[in-house]
Design a protein around this motif. Sequence first.
Motif, short mmCIF file in Angstrom:
data_model
loop_
_atom_site.label_atom_id
_atom_site.label_comp_id
_atom_site.label_asym_id
_atom_site.label_seq_id
_atom_site.Cartn_x
_atom_site.Cartn_y
_atom_site.Cartn_z
N GLY A 127 3.83 12.09 2.34
CA GLY A 127 3.72 12.93 3.53
C GLY A 127 3.44 14.38 3.20
N TRP A 128 3.61 15.22 4.21
CA TRP A 128 3.39 16.65 4.04
C TRP A 128 4.58 17.41 4.60
N THR A 129 4.92 18.49 3.92
CA THR A 129 5.80 19.50 4.48
C THR A 129 5.41 20.83 3.88
N ASP A 130 5.80 21.90 4.52
CA ASP A 130 5.45 23.24 4.05
C ASP A 130 6.31 23.59 2.84
N LEU A 131 5.70 23.54 1.67
CA LEU A 131 6.44 23.81 0.44
C LEU A 131 6.94 25.25 0.36
N THR A 132 6.30 26.14 1.09
CA THR A 132 6.68 27.55 1.01
C THR A 132 7.78 27.92 1.98
N ALA A 133 8.19 26.99 2.83
CA ALA A 133 9.25 27.27 3.80
C ALA A 133 10.60 27.37 3.10
N PRO A 134 11.45 28.31 3.51
CA PRO A 134 12.75 28.46 2.85
C PRO A 134 13.66 27.26 3.03
N ASP A 135 13.44 26.46 4.08
CA ASP A 135 14.32 25.32 4.35
C ASP A 135 13.67 23.99 3.95
N VAL A 136 12.77 24.02 2.96
CA VAL A 136 12.05 22.81 2.59
C VAL A 136 12.99 21.69 2.15
N THR A 152 0.83 -1.20 0.00
CA THR A 152 0.00 0.00 0.00
C THR A 152 0.86 1.25 0.00
N VAL A 153 0.20 2.37 -0.29
CA VAL A 153 0.80 3.70 -0.13
C VAL A 153 -0.05 4.46 0.87
N MET A 154 0.56 4.86 1.97
CA MET A 154 -0.11 5.61 3.02
C MET A 154 0.03 7.10 2.73
N VAL A 155 -1.09 7.84 2.81
CA VAL A 155 -1.12 9.24 2.38
C VAL A 155 -1.53 10.14 3.55
N GLN A 156 -0.93 11.30 3.61
CA GLN A 156 -1.18 12.26 4.68
C GLN A 156 -2.64 12.71 4.71
N THR A 157 -3.05 13.18 5.90
CA THR A 157 -4.38 13.77 6.05
C THR A 157 -4.32 15.18 6.61
N MET A 158 -3.29 15.49 7.38
CA MET A 158 -3.22 16.78 8.08
C MET A 158 -1.98 17.56 7.65
N THR A 159 -2.11 18.88 7.63
CA THR A 159 -0.99 19.75 7.26
C THR A 159 -0.25 20.17 8.53
N VAL A 160 0.31 19.18 9.21
CA VAL A 160 1.13 19.41 10.39
C VAL A 160 2.43 18.63 10.22
N PRO A 161 3.55 19.16 10.66
CA PRO A 161 4.83 18.50 10.42
C PRO A 161 5.01 17.19 11.17
N GLU A 162 4.27 17.00 12.27
CA GLU A 162 4.45 15.79 13.08
C GLU A 162 3.91 14.53 12.40
N GLU A 163 2.94 14.67 11.51
CA GLU A 163 2.27 13.49 10.97
C GLU A 163 3.20 12.64 10.10
N THR A 164 4.02 13.26 9.27
CA THR A 164 4.86 12.50 8.35
C THR A 164 5.85 11.60 9.08
N PRO A 165 6.59 12.07 10.09
CA PRO A 165 7.46 11.14 10.83
C PRO A 165 6.69 10.00 11.47
N GLU A 166 5.47 10.26 11.92
CA GLU A 166 4.66 9.20 12.52
C GLU A 166 4.31 8.14 11.47
N MET A 167 3.95 8.57 10.28
CA MET A 167 3.63 7.62 9.22
C MET A 167 4.86 6.82 8.80
N LEU A 168 5.99 7.48 8.72
CA LEU A 168 7.22 6.78 8.35
C LEU A 168 7.57 5.72 9.38
N ALA A 169 7.37 6.04 10.66
CA ALA A 169 7.65 5.06 11.71
C ALA A 169 6.74 3.84 11.59
#
Length: 286
Positions: free
Chosen positions: A83-92, A53-70
């Motif tokens: 996962g999700w990350t803020d695409l507009t962040a300078p350190d993306v 399967t492919v697990m897909v994000q639901t929330m736009t919060v940075p904590e969710e992606t590490p949880e899914m990866l684990a």
Amino acid sequence: MSETPLVDAHHHVWDLAVRDQEWISGPELAPLRRTFSLSDLRPLTNRAGVAATVMVQTMTVPEETPEMLAQAASDPLVAGVVGWTDLTAPDVADTLARLRELPGGGRLVGIRHQVQSESDPRWLVREDVLRGLSAVVDAGLTYDLVVRPHQLPAATAAARRLPGLSFVLDHIGKPAIASGALEPWATELRALAAEPNIFCKLSGLVTEADWHGWTVDDLRPFAETVLDAFGPDRVMYGSDWPVCTVAADYGEVLDAARALTVGISVDERARVFGGTAVNAYRLRVP
């Protein structure tokens, strides 16, 4: 079909004890207002013969992606995480690199943002967003598009601006299946499909239909438009579990997808139900 592993290229999990899912509101979505885990999903995938399967994000919060990866690191069923990350962040770019270093980071295959909730229909072609998408390209990841029909032109423009990035259109762009209206969705979808770096998920159809009275024939014109526009090499199956359960159970969604693809060859169906997802996301499937 039997020689190609069956892949469910789109599902979610969430734990309400960890984080509220604010989008689950109102009486119609009440059945979704509980925790859904991989333990809930596994009996369904076992019964259906799903290999990965492919697990897909639901929330736009940075904590969710590490949880899914684990979770992916501890369960071989999950071959990929979007996962999700803020695409507009300078350190993306740095953020994506850090995610790849986490437990399960090797299963990060893509990034997604809830573009459907953005008020700006041209959000995808804002310069800060395009810079973020360029970082996704550089990280060797795909980008999942969750958009509504009026946002498809911007998706097409973004695909043209970034020909090196593989985009995956979720839920066939959320057309108005319940009303049966193909246009303007079909025209915009064909324009998007003309870009070679776009894949499309045959997912989310039942939730855009009449939840309580849909039939395969209601879905057919939309599925046929997708298959004609993209071709089986760029179409992949996804259940959209557990969101789909407001309209159909896991097996019913898979059965509907199989009924919608009876008109293509055995080899083409093998690609829709596994090969395309493996190719688009570079999955390692048992």
